[in-house]
Design an enzyme around this catalytic site. Structure first.
Site, PDB file in Angstrom:
ATOM      1  N   ARG A  85       0.406  -1.206   0.075  1.00  0.00           N
ATOM      2  CA  ARG A  85      -0.083   0.107  -0.083  1.00  0.00           C
ATOM      3  C   ARG A  85       0.951   1.230   0.314  1.00  0.00           C
ATOM      4  O   ARG A  85       2.448   0.890   1.112  1.00  0.00           O
ATOM      5  CB  ARG A  85      -0.598   0.209   1.413  1.00  0.00           C
ATOM      6  N   SER A 132      -0.411   8.316   1.547  1.00  0.00           N
ATOM      7  CA  SER A 132       0.691  10.121   1.743  1.00  0.00           C
ATOM      8  C   SER A 132      -0.319  10.593   2.851  1.00  0.00           C
ATOM      9  O   SER A 132      -1.339  10.354   3.078  1.00  0.00           O
ATOM     10  CB  SER A 132       0.005  10.444  -0.014  1.00  0.00           C
ATOM     11  N   GLN A 168      -8.677   4.588   5.129  1.00  0.00           N
ATOM     12  CA  GLN A 168      -8.049   4.126   4.077  1.00  0.00           C
ATOM     13  C   GLN A 168      -6.173   3.120   5.159  1.00  0.00           C
ATOM     14  O   GLN A 168      -6.573   2.384   4.624  1.00  0.00           O
ATOM     15  CB  GLN A 168      -7.423   4.831   3.313  1.00  0.00           C
ATOM     16  N   ASP A 193      -3.910  16.120  -8.596  1.00  0.00           N
ATOM     17  CA  ASP A 193      -3.418  15.379  -7.370  1.00  0.00           C
ATOM     18  C   ASP A 193      -1.251  15.611  -8.592  1.00  0.00           C
ATOM     19  O   ASP A 193      -1.227  15.425  -9.586  1.00  0.00           O
ATOM     20  CB  ASP A 193      -2.847  14.212  -7.894  1.00  0.00           C
ATOM     21  N   ARG A 219       1.091  14.804  -6.202  1.00  0.00           N
ATOM     22  CA  ARG A 219       1.718  13.936  -6.265  1.00  0.00           C
ATOM     23  C   ARG A 219       2.656  13.101  -7.042  1.00  0.00           C
ATOM     24  O   ARG A 219       2.161  13.304  -8.780  1.00  0.00           O
ATOM     25  CB  ARG A 219       0.523  12.179  -5.262  1.00  0.00           C
TER      26      ARG A 219
END
Ligand code: ZN
Ligand code: ZN
Length: 231
Positions: free
Chosen positions: A74, A77, A95, A151, A153
């Site tokens: 997994r 962030s 999550q 996003d 990331r």
């Protein structure tokens, strides 16, 4: 030297240098490994140095993963407001806990805890984006209004972290197709996907709908849209 123990990675990486991953040419080194018993099971925590910023990225590792195929993995962030403070504006903590519970039940697994707060825009800007959302913008438009992409990331660093730990392949727990594509583009063997779908609460329903409708996440919208119509 054939590495079989996580603890040996610190010595291996002491002089590590490579051309780097991604556009930013990011390189990481394992600088510390220690036991980390948690409420979800026993893990080891692996601390990484990187050549780009002061972000202390870490991995939680369960069992023996070096050279192993199909390691349940997994990428999480950081979300200070959700993970640590219990915010209901997003589903980050749910999550994180669901992933750690699944990993705690598995023989082996990896969770990367990436310090890229607020989809990479930082905590200060995340709060400014929340203020815009309080005035009616959705998560995507709020980020765009602040001059960021939806996003920001970047998973190059995650790919290098996984390469440093060294599973043969990973089964990724995710609803986000970008994560799989980016890891593969950086040479990580992704052998499968495990969905991670959690029920929405009344604060994060719109956030989850936007994730599904505008950011391309694989989220089953039925439950979310049905409940939406009850309001
Ligand atoms: Zn490197
Ligand atoms: Zn969050």
């Amino acid at each position: 030297m054939k590495i079989t123990d996580l603890e040996d990675l610190v010595e291996r990486d002491r002089e590590h240098r490579c051309e780097g991953y991604g556009a930013a040419r990011v390189c990481v080194r394992v600088v510390g490994v220690a036991r980390l018993p948690t409420r979800f099971g026993d893990f080891r925590i692996v601390a990484f140095w990187n050549n780009r910023d002061a972000g202390d990225h870490v991995a939680l590792v369960r069992g023996d993963v070096i050279g192993q195929p199909d390691v349940l993995t997994r990428l999480h962030s950081e979300c200070l407001t959700g993970d640590a403070l219990g915010s209901l504006r997003c589903d980050c903590r749910d999550q994180l806990e669901a992933a750690l519970r699944a990993l705690g039940r598995a023989e082996r697994g990896i969770l990367l805890y990436l310090r890229q707060e607020g989809r990479g825009i930082g905590l200060m800007n995340k709060v400014r984006a929340y203020a815009l959302q309080d005035r009616g913008l959705d998560t995507v438009d709020a980020n765009l209004a602040l001059g960021f992409r939806d996003d920001e990331r970047d998973y190059a660093i995650a790919a290098h972290m996984l390469a440093s730990i060294g599973p043969a392949s990973v089964r990724l727990m995710t609803n986000n197709p970008q994560k799989i594509d980016q890891l593969r583009a950086h040479g990580i063997e992704v052998s499968g996907r495990v969905p991670l779908v959690l029920p929405p609460n009344r604060h994060n329903r719109n956030y989850l709908r936007t994730k599904a409708l505008r950011s391309g996440h694989w989220i089953d919208l039925d439950g979310i849209l049905d409940e939406q119509s009850e309001e």
